[in-house]
Design a protein around this motif. Sequence first.
Motif, short mmCIF file in Angstrom:
data_model
loop_
_atom_site.label_atom_id
_atom_site.label_comp_id
_atom_site.label_asym_id
_atom_site.label_seq_id
_atom_site.Cartn_x
_atom_site.Cartn_y
_atom_site.Cartn_z
N THR A 239 0.83 -1.20 0.00
CA THR A 239 0.00 0.00 0.00
C THR A 239 0.86 1.25 0.00
O THR A 239 0.60 2.22 -0.74
CB THR A 239 -0.94 0.00 1.23
OG1 THR A 239 -1.80 -1.13 1.15
CG2 THR A 239 -1.76 1.28 1.31
N VAL A 240 1.92 1.25 0.81
CA VAL A 240 2.80 2.41 0.87
C VAL A 240 3.52 2.61 -0.45
O VAL A 240 3.52 3.72 -1.02
CB VAL A 240 3.81 2.26 2.03
CG1 VAL A 240 4.83 3.40 2.01
CG2 VAL A 240 3.08 2.23 3.38
N THR A 241 4.14 1.57 -0.99
CA THR A 241 4.92 1.74 -2.22
C THR A 241 4.04 2.09 -3.41
O THR A 241 4.41 2.94 -4.23
CB THR A 241 5.74 0.47 -2.51
OG1 THR A 241 4.88 -0.66 -2.58
CG2 THR A 241 6.79 0.24 -1.43
N ALA A 242 2.86 1.46 -3.50
CA ALA A 242 1.97 1.76 -4.63
C ALA A 242 1.44 3.18 -4.55
O ALA A 242 1.35 3.88 -5.57
CB ALA A 242 0.82 0.76 -4.67
N THR A 243 1.11 3.63 -3.35
CA THR A 243 0.59 5.00 -3.19
C THR A 243 1.65 6.02 -3.55
O THR A 243 1.37 7.01 -4.24
CB THR A 243 0.10 5.22 -1.75
OG1 THR A 243 -0.89 4.25 -1.42
CG2 THR A 243 -0.50 6.61 -1.59
N VAL A 244 2.89 5.80 -3.11
CA VAL A 244 3.97 6.71 -3.45
C VAL A 244 4.16 6.78 -4.97
O VAL A 244 4.37 7.86 -5.53
CB VAL A 244 5.28 6.28 -2.75
CG1 VAL A 244 6.49 6.99 -3.34
CG2 VAL A 244 5.19 6.57 -1.25
N ARG A 245 4.02 5.65 -5.62
CA ARG A 245 4.22 5.63 -7.07
C ARG A 245 3.10 6.38 -7.80
O ARG A 245 3.36 7.23 -8.65
CB ARG A 245 4.29 4.18 -7.55
CG ARG A 245 4.62 4.04 -9.04
CD ARG A 245 4.90 2.59 -9.42
NE ARG A 245 3.77 1.73 -9.17
CZ ARG A 245 3.70 0.80 -8.20
NH1 ARG A 245 4.73 0.63 -7.38
NH2 ARG A 245 2.64 0.03 -8.05
N TRP A 246 1.85 6.09 -7.46
CA TRP A 246 0.78 6.70 -8.26
C TRP A 246 0.47 8.13 -7.86
O TRP A 246 0.03 8.92 -8.69
CB TRP A 246 -0.48 5.83 -8.27
CG TRP A 246 -1.41 5.88 -7.08
CD1 TRP A 246 -2.06 6.97 -6.59
CD2 TRP A 246 -1.82 4.77 -6.27
NE1 TRP A 246 -2.84 6.62 -5.50
CE2 TRP A 246 -2.72 5.26 -5.30
CE3 TRP A 246 -1.54 3.41 -6.28
CZ2 TRP A 246 -3.32 4.45 -4.32
CZ3 TRP A 246 -2.15 2.60 -5.32
CH2 TRP A 246 -3.01 3.13 -4.36
N GLU A 247 0.71 8.50 -6.61
CA GLU A 247 0.43 9.88 -6.20
C GLU A 247 1.54 10.84 -6.62
O GLU A 247 1.32 12.04 -6.74
CB GLU A 247 0.22 9.96 -4.69
CG GLU A 247 -1.04 9.25 -4.20
CD GLU A 247 -2.29 10.08 -4.43
OE1 GLU A 247 -2.24 11.08 -5.16
OE2 GLU A 247 -3.34 9.71 -3.87
N ASP A 248 2.79 10.33 -6.79
CA ASP A 248 3.87 11.11 -7.39
C ASP A 248 4.09 12.47 -6.71
O ASP A 248 4.20 13.50 -7.37
CB ASP A 248 3.59 11.30 -8.89
CG ASP A 248 4.80 11.86 -9.65
OD1 ASP A 248 5.94 11.49 -9.32
OD2 ASP A 248 4.60 12.69 -10.55
N GLY A 249 4.13 12.46 -5.38
CA GLY A 249 4.46 13.69 -4.66
C GLY A 249 3.33 14.67 -4.45
O GLY A 249 3.54 15.77 -3.94
N ARG A 250 2.11 14.29 -4.85
CA ARG A 250 0.98 15.22 -4.68
C ARG A 250 0.75 15.49 -3.19
O ARG A 250 0.79 14.60 -2.37
CB ARG A 250 -0.29 14.58 -5.28
CG ARG A 250 -1.54 15.44 -5.15
CD ARG A 250 -2.73 14.70 -5.75
NE ARG A 250 -3.14 13.56 -4.94
CZ ARG A 250 -4.02 13.64 -3.92
NH1 ARG A 250 -4.55 14.80 -3.59
NH2 ARG A 250 -4.37 12.55 -3.26
#
Length: 329
Positions: A239-250
């Motif tokens: 969950t952490v790694t996927a969120t970091v990838r798709w949110e891209d710093g938002r």
Amino acid sequence: MTYRFFTPVPTRAATGRTAEVYQQLREDFLGPLPTFQALSAVPEALAATWSLMREALLAGDTSRVDRELVAAVVSRANGCQFCLDAHVLLLHALGEHGLAEVVARGETPSDPAHAELARWAEASRSPRAGDWTSPYGPELTGTLLAFHFVNRVVSALLDPDLFPGGLQRAPLVRSVGGRLYARSAREPKEPGRSLGLLHTGTTPPPAWAGDSPVGVAYASLRDAANRGGELLGDVARQTVTATVRWEDGRFPTRPADWAVDLVRDVPGRDRVGTRIALLAAFSPSAVSPGDVALWRLSHPADADLVRIVAYGAITATDHVARALTSAQL
């Protein structure tokens, strides 16, 4: 200076590797500042953080002004007021009074090279959005990555004010304070001295660093901070790694609610840790006393709080670093 959730062991009581790091900090930087003391409960993360900062920001031949500019602009992009204030002060220490105040006001430097460097640093917050990569060498690139990590740890664990009442934000105070550190800021540092503090990790140095000590330090930090993920189960880490990838710093508009929504499908035992890691990655100042109190019910040690924050911070930092790797493929 106020630590938000715990008070570290006093520097005079430090032993082992922590004491060794503090000694290098006294010799090569400004002493064992709160940034590093906040990590002291996890000596391997403390040593690797110091090593990356020393080898990237302080050692070598790259312009120290350029590196301090990157440190300040990345801190501004991440909303880390503590680090922004500290590195604006160090720009003053280097005699760059006009540049320091331009950065503090959020404006674009007038010098074209500095303006381009500032744009590059700013864009790294969301690397996928701008197809971001690095045309710069390992010291500038390492400085940028060091501050993506440090900003998040500092924003989660420290109060944002260097001095009571935010006094450090007064231009006169910044200018005078900079003069106090001028000699230290200008002294050259020999590359590689900090590497003896590191344990040999399993991750090779990244290609973008070449044979620079910066790459060894970054690989060590990635290993040390990623171990915090062992406090969570597989679904939580994904969950952490996927969120970091798709949110891209938002930046989440309402970070507390955003994090609650994201952990709904995470096993109950991992929800609060996942929430803290996600907030550390995206909006670390939103980590709340309530979050920490719930975490301490199952993980009472200060070291585990530092580890879970460091895990979120390195996941976000490595998202930026992976943009460099993908550009080289």
